[in-house]
Design a protein around this motif. Structure first.
Motif, short mmCIF file in Angstrom:
data_model
loop_
_atom_site.label_atom_id
_atom_site.label_comp_id
_atom_site.label_asym_id
_atom_site.label_seq_id
_atom_site.Cartn_x
_atom_site.Cartn_y
_atom_site.Cartn_z
N VAL A 327 -7.78 0.69 -7.19
CA VAL A 327 -8.77 1.00 -5.92
C VAL A 327 -8.36 2.26 -5.32
CG1 VAL A 327 -9.56 0.16 -3.91
CG2 VAL A 327 -9.14 -1.60 -5.60
N SER A 328 -6.97 2.51 -5.36
CA SER A 328 -6.66 3.46 -4.67
C SER A 328 -4.97 3.65 -5.05
CB SER A 328 -6.57 3.56 -3.18
OG SER A 328 -5.58 2.62 -2.63
N PRO A 329 -4.38 4.74 -4.99
CA PRO A 329 -2.86 4.70 -5.26
C PRO A 329 -2.02 3.61 -4.92
CG PRO A 329 -3.57 6.98 -4.71
CD PRO A 329 -4.46 6.04 -4.39
N SER A 330 -2.30 2.88 -3.76
CA SER A 330 -1.68 1.71 -3.13
C SER A 330 -2.16 0.51 -3.60
CB SER A 330 -1.69 2.07 -1.46
OG SER A 330 -1.00 3.23 -1.14
N TRP A 331 -3.54 0.23 -3.87
CA TRP A 331 -4.09 -1.00 -3.94
C TRP A 331 -4.53 -1.10 -5.61
CZ3 TRP A 331 -4.22 -4.75 -0.51
CH2 TRP A 331 -3.92 -4.43 0.83
N LEU A 332 -4.19 -2.29 -5.97
CA LEU A 332 -4.52 -2.66 -7.60
C LEU A 332 -5.24 -4.16 -7.47
CD1 LEU A 332 -4.76 -1.97 -10.50
CD2 LEU A 332 -2.27 -3.63 -10.48
N PHE A 333 -6.53 -4.29 -8.19
CA PHE A 333 -7.19 -5.33 -8.12
C PHE A 333 -7.18 -5.76 -9.51
CE2 PHE A 333 -10.87 -7.82 -9.36
CZ PHE A 333 -10.87 -8.83 -8.64
N LYS A 334 -6.90 -6.97 -9.89
CA LYS A 334 -6.91 -7.48 -11.33
C LYS A 334 -7.63 -9.05 -11.35
CE LYS A 334 -3.22 -8.33 -14.98
NZ LYS A 334 -1.94 -8.15 -15.44
N TYR A 377 -0.57 -4.41 -3.33
CA TYR A 377 -0.50 -3.26 -2.59
C TYR A 377 0.86 -2.80 -2.66
CZ TYR A 377 0.16 -0.34 1.62
OH TYR A 377 0.46 0.81 2.55
N THR A 378 0.95 -1.48 -2.62
CA THR A 378 2.44 -0.77 -2.84
C THR A 378 2.66 0.47 -2.02
OG1 THR A 378 2.77 -1.53 -5.09
CG2 THR A 378 4.02 0.13 -4.39
N SER A 379 3.62 0.54 -1.22
CA SER A 379 3.88 1.79 -0.55
C SER A 379 5.37 1.67 -0.37
CB SER A 379 3.39 1.76 1.13
OG SER A 379 4.18 0.54 1.64
N ASP A 380 5.97 2.86 0.22
CA ASP A 380 7.26 3.04 0.20
C ASP A 380 8.14 2.22 0.77
OD1 ASP A 380 6.83 5.63 -1.24
OD2 ASP A 380 6.65 6.82 0.74
#
Length: 764
Positions: A327-334, A377-380
């Motif tokens: 979805v974005s650099p931080s969000w992934l849908f599977k 979701y992934t961030s620092d």
């Protein structure tokens, strides 16, 4: 090999002073070598080394991570290691994972018995649930039949030890095994390999991929034909014209994949696989001569006798659709949608004679549908894995226990159907550059319904007409005698948490501590004689402390110390009683056990050419409660119970040496004694070691690969499973016949020494 009494040739418990001394001497030598490698080699190598270990990434927490950053006990085995070690099936992986047992344990090549840290599944009957989860590309495999997977076109195997109830759900209270197939590389290629080996082994494997649409659509395929004569022979059969190979192999497996990447952030994968195992039924080794037929104990442990057909049929297949969208650099849908089914027709001769003293022809029929939605979701400083999961399965079966001694056949059939829905989330929060916290929970709501039919008829009864030549099943006679004894449903819900802290002391050392809970599904008794209630889920609470370290770039040392409490263990409350092995068994949550142990994994790149992998597993596990129904109340007989398939010590030392175009590698795997029967230590396997060697050659262009291997070089004999339908007289120690009127004590063995040569060619 199995400990045998000189006078009676019956396996005896190895927990005797002499046996302990023997086992401890062998372990002392192995432990000394491991200690030398762990504490003497590192400083020596460190002073001279500038080599690097391979970077390992895993998806143990359902997101791609460096294995050194994952606060779990995880072993990852890459496709290159699988290839150069000439691994053929999933069971061989146990050698490279501490406190892990993967066995093809009884009457078929394909039924898998998995134990981790003393947790597993005793009975593969339909309706019973596993204690360790098995996954193919994120798809859960519910039943053990057909689960001894052939290692075909693999990317890696991941072994997760300890409860995985938060991210993976029910039936992972001991851990999980993840079977991950290769993804497309984007290049057209075709691979073909053939293996010739001992016992007339003739294997052929092909795999490849082809670009259908430029840079976006690919098709991949893999197929294998695996054939081998038996290690032994059925010496006598009561059915003419039967194939007499015992422990043979006749398997065909294939897989087809479509991968589509229409945009940079969208990936779609469609998989289909099917495996047909037509290997013969495996005959067990009798340790006591038959008192009914007077047949002697065969001299060769791989020889047996049988009064059933020798054929078996196991067919398992499945399809899955994976949809992954960034979805974005931080969000992934599977999304993962899957359907699997298994159909097995098996012949189990419990007495292993040419007479029908206790024969069980059976049919297993399982289907399952699963759907998982996942959002990451992934961030620092913060990461989150969330998901919704749906599981709908039908697990059915039928067996006929033919008891010629009594002149009857007992038939049990029915289904245990299950629906399960879950929502889960697990997050990691970094307080600063060193300290982080993991917090997760899963809510599961489950419903089961069961129907059980039970009864007996006069004479021999088989599941279908023509099961044996000339046999016709009279369904009207069966319907008049076999009654529905149970028709019920039950609902459960459970929250399984996970909580832990991680401390990144520096770039190369991470400490972690965690608490995790897992559960095993509740169920109804598939052998019920009346409308008995369902049993509740089993629960495991696990506590773990460990560290992961990388010394420079050439040495990796990971350790963990754990303690677990296993509650509400599901066992039959009428155990052996006055009639050993009787089929009147009431199921209940009657057991408790605990375990504590440690695991060490060390990898060393000693030079540019030489590397070592060493692991050590220690565990002390025991029952603290086991209740037996005495007719009116319950007695605690935990002193008679053992944790099966669990060695106090497992260890492995492997090396890999590259020279010119060759690679020489090998390993020595040792496990201490373990019990094969839960009650009264009827059969045990003393400690043993397996030595394996491989010589690989690679052409300069990389197209050709040849391999010569020797497995079980010293030809050790070791038991992997057993059946015991006898009891011991408390005063004399004599074995008392069971309800069949015979002394039935059988053992099933692992593979003897085998040699082979493999030739592989890759077109690209």
């Amino acid at each position: 090999m199995a400990k045998i009494s000189q006078s009676t040739q019956i396996p005896v418990n190895t927990n005797t002073p002499n046996a302990d001394l023997f086992v401890n001497k062998k372990f002392a030598f192995n432990y000394f070598i491991i200690c030398m490698a762990m504490f003497i080699l590192p400083p020596y190598i460190y002073a001279k080394n500038s080599n690097e270990l391979e970077h390992i990434e895993v998806t143990a927490r359902k997101t791609v991570e460096n294995i050194q950053k994952v606060p779990l006990s995880v072993t990852s085995i890459s496709d290159s290691k699988l290839s150069i070690n000439n691994f053929e099936s999933l069971t061989e992986i146990q050698q490279f994972s501490p406190n892990t047992s993967l066995q093809s344990s009884r009457t078929t090549n394909s039924t898998l018995s998995i134990f981790m840290r003393g947790v597993g599944q005793e009975d593969p009957l339909w309706g019973y649930e596993p204690g360790v989860g098995l996954y193919i590309d994120d798809v859960y495999i519910a039943r053990p039949q057909g689960a001894v997977l052939e290692l075909l076109d693999m990317e890696r195997i991941e072994i997760l030890r300890g409860p995985q109830g938060t991210l993976y759900g029910k039936n992972t209270l001991g851990g999980a095994v993840k079977y991950i197939t290769k993804k497309m590389t984007g290049e057209n290629e075709f691979n073909i390999s053939t293996t010739l080996g001992s016992y007339q082994q003739k294997d052929l494997k092909i795999s490849g991929q082809y670009e259908l649409l430029k840079d976006s659509l690919y098709i991949g395929f893999a197929a294998a034909s695996l054939n081998r004569d038996g290690y032994g022979t059925f010496l006598t059969t009561s059915i003419p014209g039967q194939d007499k190979e015992n422990y043979n192999k006749d398997i065909f497996s294939n897989r087809v994949s479509l991968e589509y990447t229409p945009t940079d952030n969208l990936f779609i994968r469609l998989n289909y696989d099917k495996t047909s195992d037509d290997s013969n039924s495996r005959g067990g080794h009798r340790f006591i001569p038959s008192i009914q037929t007077k047949e002697a104990v065969p001299e060769d442990v791989y020889d047996s006798n049988i009064s059933l057909p020798t054929w078996n049929t196991v067919v398992t297949q499945g399809s899955s659709l994976t949809f992954s969208y960034t979805v974005s650099p931080s969000w992934l849908f599977k999304s993962v949608t899957a359907h699997r089914d298994n159909y097995s027709k098996v012949n189990i001769d419990f007495d292993n004679t040419s007479s029908r003293i206790f024969d069980v022809p059976a049919i297993y029929d399982d289907k399952q549908f699963t759907q998982e939605f996942q959002l990451n979701y992934t961030s620092d400083t913060f990461s989150l894995v969330t998901g919704l999961y749906y599981y709908d399965a039908e697990s059915c079966g039928q067996f006929d226990a033919i008891l010629d001694t009594l002149g009857i056949s007992l038939e049990v059939r029915g289904c245990n159907n299950s629906k399960s829905m879950a929502a889960y989330g697990q997050s990691s929060y970094h307080f600063n550059s060193k300290l982080s916290m993991t917090l997760g929970a899963r809510f599961t709501k489950e419903e089961k319904d069961a129907q059980v039919y039970n009864g007996f008829v006069i004479g021999a009864l088989y599941p279908e007409s023509s099961w044996v030549p000339g046999y016709t099943r009279d369904q009207n006679q069966v319907d008049a005698s076999i009654l529905k004894v149970l028709d019920d449903s039950k609902k459960w819900s459970r929250v399984t948490p996970r909580f832990g802290f991680e401390y990144q002391q520096n770039d190369t050392l991470m400490w972690y501590t965690s608490y995790a809970q897992g559960f095993k599904s509740g169920m109804f008794n598939p052998r019920a004689l009346k409308a008995e209630p369902a049993v509740s889920p089993e629960i495991v609470d696990s506590y773990e402390i460990g560290f992961k370290s990388q010394w420079a770039d050439f040495m990796r040392l990971n350790t963990s110390v754990f303690m677990l409490e296993h509650q509400d263990r599901q066992f039959v409350t009428v155990l052996e009683g006055a009639h050993p092995g009787e089929l009147d068994q009431r199921l209940g949550n009657i057991g408790k056990s605990d375990a504590k142990g440690a695991e060490i994994e060390l990898s060393i790149a000693a030079t540019n050419a030489l590397s070592f992998d060493i692991n050590l597993g220690l565990i002390d596990s025991e029952f603290t409660q086991a209740l037996a129904f005495n007719g009116t109340s319950y007695d605690n007989i935990s002193d008679r119970f053992s944790i099966t398939q669990t060695s106090d010590i497992t260890s492995n030392i492997s090396f890999n040496y590259d020279f010119d175009s060759f690679t020489l590698n090998g390993n020595y795997y040792y496990r201490s004694d373990y019990q094969l029967t839960v009650l009264d230590q009827l059969m045990s396997q003393s400690g043993y070691g397996l030595l394996n060697l491989n010589l690989n050659w690679f052409s300069d262009q990389g197209n050709w690969h040849a391999s010569l291997y020797i497995k079980n070089l010293t030809d050790k004999q070791y038991l992997t499973g057993s059946f015991g339908f006898v009891t011991k007289d408390k005063d004399t120690g004599e074995y008392i016949p069971g309800f069949s009127g015979d002394k039935l004590l059988m053992g099933y063995y692992g593979a003897p020494r085998t040699l082979g040569i493999t030739l592989n060619y890759r077109f690209n």
